[in-house]
Design a protein around this motif. Sequence first.
Motif, PDB file in Angstrom:
ATOM      1  N   ASP A  12     -75.041 -61.070 -59.524  1.00 54.26           N
ATOM      2  CA  ASP A  12     -74.559 -61.822 -60.683  1.00 54.26           C
ATOM      3  C   ASP A  12     -73.504 -61.082 -61.501  1.00 54.26           C
ATOM      4  OD1 ASP A  12     -76.096 -64.068 -60.216  1.00 54.26           O
ATOM      5  OD2 ASP A  12     -77.834 -63.224 -61.279  1.00 54.26           O
ATOM      6  N   ALA A  13     -73.179 -59.897 -61.101  1.00 54.99           N
ATOM      7  CA  ALA A  13     -72.240 -59.100 -61.892  1.00 54.99           C
ATOM      8  C   ALA A  13     -70.903 -59.821 -62.042  1.00 54.99           C
ATOM      9  CB  ALA A  13     -72.028 -57.750 -61.225  1.00 54.99           C
ATOM     10  N   GLN A  14     -70.251 -59.632 -63.216  1.00 60.67           N
ATOM     11  CA  GLN A  14     -68.971 -60.297 -63.470  1.00 60.67           C
ATOM     12  C   GLN A  14     -67.886 -59.288 -63.844  1.00 60.67           C
ATOM     13  OE1 GLN A  14     -69.328 -63.539 -66.382  1.00 60.67           O
ATOM     14  NE2 GLN A  14     -71.460 -62.859 -66.432  1.00 60.67           N
ATOM     15  N   VAL A  15     -66.629 -59.713 -63.674  1.00 61.69           N
ATOM     16  CA  VAL A  15     -65.511 -58.875 -64.118  1.00 61.69           C
ATOM     17  C   VAL A  15     -65.421 -58.940 -65.641  1.00 61.69           C
ATOM     18  CG1 VAL A  15     -62.996 -58.629 -64.113  1.00 61.69           C
ATOM     19  CG2 VAL A  15     -64.205 -59.119 -61.982  1.00 61.69           C
ATOM     20  N   ILE A  16     -65.273 -57.775 -66.276  1.00 58.13           N
ATOM     21  CA  ILE A  16     -65.129 -57.705 -67.728  1.00 58.13           C
ATOM     22  C   ILE A  16     -63.656 -57.921 -68.062  1.00 58.13           C
ATOM     23  CG2 ILE A  16     -65.426 -56.202 -69.740  1.00 58.13           C
ATOM     24  CD1 ILE A  16     -67.361 -54.536 -67.915  1.00 58.13           C
ATOM     25  N   PRO A  17     -63.304 -58.934 -68.877  1.00 57.25           N
ATOM     26  CA  PRO A  17     -61.868 -59.191 -69.122  1.00 57.25           C
ATOM     27  C   PRO A  17     -61.175 -58.085 -69.924  1.00 57.25           C
ATOM     28  CG  PRO A  17     -63.253 -61.015 -69.914  1.00 57.25           C
ATOM     29  CD  PRO A  17     -64.179 -59.922 -69.531  1.00 57.25           C
ATOM     30  N   HIS A  18     -61.871 -57.580 -70.990  1.00 57.44           N
ATOM     31  CA  HIS A  18     -61.266 -56.551 -71.833  1.00 57.44           C
ATOM     32  C   HIS A  18     -62.282 -55.452 -72.064  1.00 57.44           C
ATOM     33  CE1 HIS A  18     -59.308 -60.353 -73.070  1.00 57.44           C
ATOM     34  NE2 HIS A  18     -58.214 -59.611 -73.051  1.00 57.44           N
ATOM     35  N   ILE A  19     -61.818 -54.221 -72.167  1.00 57.72           N
ATOM     36  CA  ILE A  19     -62.737 -53.115 -72.464  1.00 57.72           C
ATOM     37  C   ILE A  19     -61.954 -52.055 -73.241  1.00 57.72           C
ATOM     38  CG2 ILE A  19     -62.330 -51.920 -70.262  1.00 57.72           C
ATOM     39  CD1 ILE A  19     -65.324 -51.232 -70.224  1.00 57.72           C
ATOM     40  N   ASP A  44     -65.138 -55.118 -80.215  1.00 54.05           N
ATOM     41  CA  ASP A  44     -66.270 -55.822 -79.620  1.00 54.05           C
ATOM     42  C   ASP A  44     -66.016 -57.316 -79.477  1.00 54.05           C
ATOM     43  OD1 ASP A  44     -67.696 -53.586 -79.381  1.00 54.05           O
ATOM     44  OD2 ASP A  44     -69.328 -54.174 -80.732  1.00 54.05           O
ATOM     45  N   SER A  45     -65.404 -57.919 -80.532  1.00 55.32           N
ATOM     46  CA  SER A  45     -65.276 -59.371 -80.572  1.00 55.32           C
ATOM     47  C   SER A  45     -64.391 -59.902 -79.451  1.00 55.32           C
ATOM     48  CB  SER A  45     -64.695 -59.793 -81.923  1.00 55.32           C
ATOM     49  OG  SER A  45     -63.469 -59.106 -82.121  1.00 55.32           O
ATOM     50  N   ASP A  46     -63.493 -59.031 -78.892  1.00 50.59           N
ATOM     51  CA  ASP A  46     -62.614 -59.499 -77.830  1.00 50.59           C
ATOM     52  C   ASP A  46     -63.393 -59.930 -76.589  1.00 50.59           C
ATOM     53  OD1 ASP A  46     -60.374 -58.959 -79.342  1.00 50.59           O
ATOM     54  OD2 ASP A  46     -60.290 -56.882 -78.677  1.00 50.59           O
ATOM     55  N   ASN A  47     -64.594 -59.416 -76.467  1.00 46.53           N
ATOM     56  CA  ASN A  47     -65.362 -59.688 -75.261  1.00 46.53           C
ATOM     57  C   ASN A  47     -66.539 -60.610 -75.497  1.00 46.53           C
ATOM     58  OD1 ASN A  47     -64.222 -58.633 -73.007  1.00 46.53           O
ATOM     59  ND2 ASN A  47     -65.042 -56.577 -73.325  1.00 46.53           N
ATOM     60  N   MET A  48     -66.553 -61.288 -76.635  1.00 43.93           N
ATOM     61  CA  MET A  48     -67.753 -62.039 -77.007  1.00 43.93           C
ATOM     62  C   MET A  48     -68.212 -63.012 -75.936  1.00 43.93           C
ATOM     63  SD  MET A  48     -69.341 -61.091 -79.555  1.00 43.93           S
ATOM     64  CE  MET A  48     -70.437 -62.470 -79.969  1.00 43.93           C
ATOM     65  N   GLU A  49     -67.270 -63.525 -75.167  1.00 38.18           N
ATOM     66  CA  GLU A  49     -67.658 -64.571 -74.223  1.00 38.18           C
ATOM     67  C   GLU A  49     -68.685 -64.090 -73.195  1.00 38.18           C
ATOM     68  OE1 GLU A  49     -63.697 -63.103 -72.536  1.00 38.18           O
ATOM     69  OE2 GLU A  49     -64.809 -63.013 -74.411  1.00 38.18           O
ATOM     70  N   ILE A  50     -68.664 -62.833 -72.846  1.00 32.97           N
ATOM     71  CA  ILE A  50     -69.695 -62.411 -71.895  1.00 32.97           C
ATOM     72  C   ILE A  50     -70.582 -61.306 -72.433  1.00 32.97           C
ATOM     73  CG2 ILE A  50     -68.304 -62.961 -69.851  1.00 32.97           C
ATOM     74  CD1 ILE A  50     -68.440 -59.754 -69.449  1.00 32.97           C
ATOM     75  N   ARG A  51     -70.189 -60.747 -73.556  1.00 30.61           N
ATOM     76  CA  ARG A  51     -70.855 -59.513 -73.913  1.00 30.61           C
ATOM     77  C   ARG A  51     -72.062 -59.670 -74.816  1.00 30.61           C
ATOM     78  NH1 ARG A  51     -68.389 -53.829 -75.101  1.00 30.61           N
ATOM     79  NH2 ARG A  51     -67.055 -54.820 -76.634  1.00 30.61           N
ATOM     80  N   LYS A  52     -73.087 -59.010 -74.434  1.00 27.09           N
ATOM     81  CA  LYS A  52     -74.213 -58.770 -75.339  1.00 27.09           C
ATOM     82  C   LYS A  52     -73.951 -57.401 -75.964  1.00 27.09           C
ATOM     83  CE  LYS A  52     -75.642 -62.546 -73.876  1.00 27.09           C
ATOM     84  NZ  LYS A  52     -75.967 -63.731 -74.657  1.00 27.09           N
ATOM     85  N   SER A  53     -74.988 -56.693 -76.322  1.00 27.00           N
ATOM     86  CA  SER A  53     -74.799 -55.401 -76.985  1.00 27.00           C
ATOM     87  C   SER A  53     -74.244 -54.343 -76.046  1.00 27.00           C
ATOM     88  CB  SER A  53     -76.130 -54.915 -77.532  1.00 27.00           C
ATOM     89  OG  SER A  53     -76.857 -56.004 -78.015  1.00 27.00           O
TER      90      SER A  53
END
Lengths: 413, 413
Positions: free
Chosen positions: A194-201, A251-260
């Motif tokens: 289920d792993a996904q590509v992280i758009p921004h980090i 942090d907010s840039d990744n809200m679509e997939i990110r938890k903590s």
Amino acid sequence: MNEKNQLVVQKFGGSSLATEELLRNVAARVCERREDGADLVVCVSAMGDTTDELLSLANRLSGDESPSPRETDALISTGELVSASLMGIAIRGLGHDAISLSGRQAGIRTDDTYGSARIANIDPKRISSELERGRIVVVAGFQGLTPTDDTTTLGRGASDLTAVAIAASIKADICEIYTDVDGIYTADPRLVPDAQVIPHIGYEEMLEMASLGAKMNPRSIEMAAVHKVPMLITSSFNPDAKGTRIGNFKDSDNMEIRKSITSIATERAVSRVTLIGVADRPGIAAAIMTPLADAGISVDVIVQNVSTGGLTDLSFTVGQEYLQRVTEITSANNDVEYTDLATRDGLAKVSVVGTGMTNSPGYAARMFRALANAGVNIEMITTSEIRITCIVDEKNVGTAAQAIHSEFELEVV
Amino acid sequence: MNEKNQLVVQKFGGSSLATEELLRNVAARVCERREDGADLVVCVSAMGDTTDELLSLANRLSGDESPSPRETDALISTGELVSASLMGIAIRGLGHDAISLSGRQAGIRTDDTYGSARIANIDPKRISSELERGRIVVVAGFQGLTPTDDTTTLGRGASDLTAVAIAASIKADICEIYTDVDGIYTADPRLVPDAQVIPHIGYEEMLEMASLGAKMNPRSIEMAAVHKVPMLITSSFNPDAKGTRIGNFKDSDNMEIRKSITSIATERAVSRVTLIGVADRPGIAAAIMTPLADAGISVDVIVQNVSTGGLTDLSFTVGQEYLQRVTEITSANNDVEYTDLATRDGLAKVSVVGTGMTNSPGYAARMFRALANAGVNIEMITTSEIRITCIVDEKNVGTAAQAIHSEFELEVV
């Protein structure tokens, strides 16, 4: 060089250049980018397994001793010279003007730590003048020149470093790293489907992950962070991949997939070295680590037990490929006394990384519980502000990654 | 560096280094020579067929055009870098101190005729200082650096040239060329079973023979003659081979085997180009040859027929591998008008060489008669003071060589 063009540094790794056909594809991709309007510097690694093949040849020829690091660097740096000139030829074959430069010609100057040299400075004069002539500049990654005129290499995977350093020196708009994966994943997709590509980090998180087996050279991320070089990690095989952007993201840039937490990093082939019955005196850890650092061996997780009777046990992990040298160097180290030296192979590192952890307690406990519920024993633990790492048996690495991925709900978009 | 030691430059060719095992043997041989008391510079070619393999890769990648000569030189010069550093590693593995140098590091500066650059000068500073440190210095042959900091190669077989040029610049006592044969023969032993190794030969005769297929680079002999570098051509495989010494030898030095001529040289894979109906005006030969020379293609036998009606036929030979480029270049040459261009493949050169011929007439007639008696047709003829060359069908080259060898009694000791 066109003032309106974007100035782009691209880097293609060895697996993207493993065959003649792949190299031709990369050349075509470079040309497309050029036609879209970009001034390009293209950094290349050696084709496929060239470096490893040269290294084993050197080892076989050097008798009982390890081959001289200076000669080894002179040898393995040829792999990048070959791919750079072939790339130059292939690009020209597709109708664009190109020139290949060695690390030396590209102005990359280093110290004389053969095998893992540090870049001292870059003089991009030649690169800039070739760009001004309208050429695509292909640079042999992974190498530089000492003040005494000898060739060095920058360490495994350090073609990334060449690319970032050049991007910093010519103030490129972006440094694009092309790899055999679609980007930086929330976990190794071979372990966690289920792993996904992280758009921004952000640089900081990426740096933790790079140290933890995310197949990125940590020094290149560090340099990108210092010089604020925007990066894109994407696929050289899949033109539809969006990739992962690395920069000063919040942090907010990744809200679509990110938890903590942002992602899970895993690394196999880890070995543990334990010194049993070491005198617990100031400077003992330094005495153990200094000769390893001098030999260019990076030590990861270091754990020191509570002392009993003035003696303590000290354990650390290294990549399995370094285990023999670490044992040799430590046995020959007269500055350290100990009762016994024990080693263990076949371990793996599992880490969770995320700036979201900084201000919220409880992540470590959740991780440990998830591992316990999955029946995975933890061998060692270390933590940083934005990372928790557990050492586990290598055969449990998939189970561990899946359990944590699920615990932190990284699969939920 | 020991003042009492002999200063020796050794050169090992690609076939002497074709495998790991052969390379190790060469290293052992170098070490023995060192232990016998010699200060050593060792020039190496690329291992086996490396250069050819890189060239075909470049050709495949370059599309319809030939690969850029600059990129090609950057590419193929890596072959010698690999063998030099491996040789350095192998020598060190046998317990002797060694360092490998690229052509650039060895101070070899050239013009910018990529593919067949001329050595402009050598600054042997680094070589000398490494010798003074007691090291065996291994130099990558075949390459140098332009004034604009780019890598050049010196032409096929030009590792010999590197060796001789270094020997001249450091005033070596001898330059030893190790090959896959026992020395310079009175004729190709594959064609003439009675052929023998010539113990001594003068520069001038050797130069004629080198131009005629004796597997020696003519430019290296020329340079050895100018700088009076004593040479030894011997076997890298057979330690009992005495080899051939090249120097300022007089006829009498070779009396034990020599008749009036020293040897027979043969060269296969020769092609002939004939321009039919060329205007017979001053400068026409120059107009034809100049663009070929600019492209680094060496033209051998040139024959111009008697003119009829202001038109003439002009023929010349080139190595078969150049035939296509010669045809292209000549067809594109607007300075020359001709009715037709004819080519013929599958020819060979058979030459007799010897300073003994200079003052004695009749050798040409004896050679032509011997060929006629053996049923060999002569296609073209040229002569110099110490040489007679006939172009024959390639399938007759063995018959021709044997007939001449026998006519001049080269087999009699």
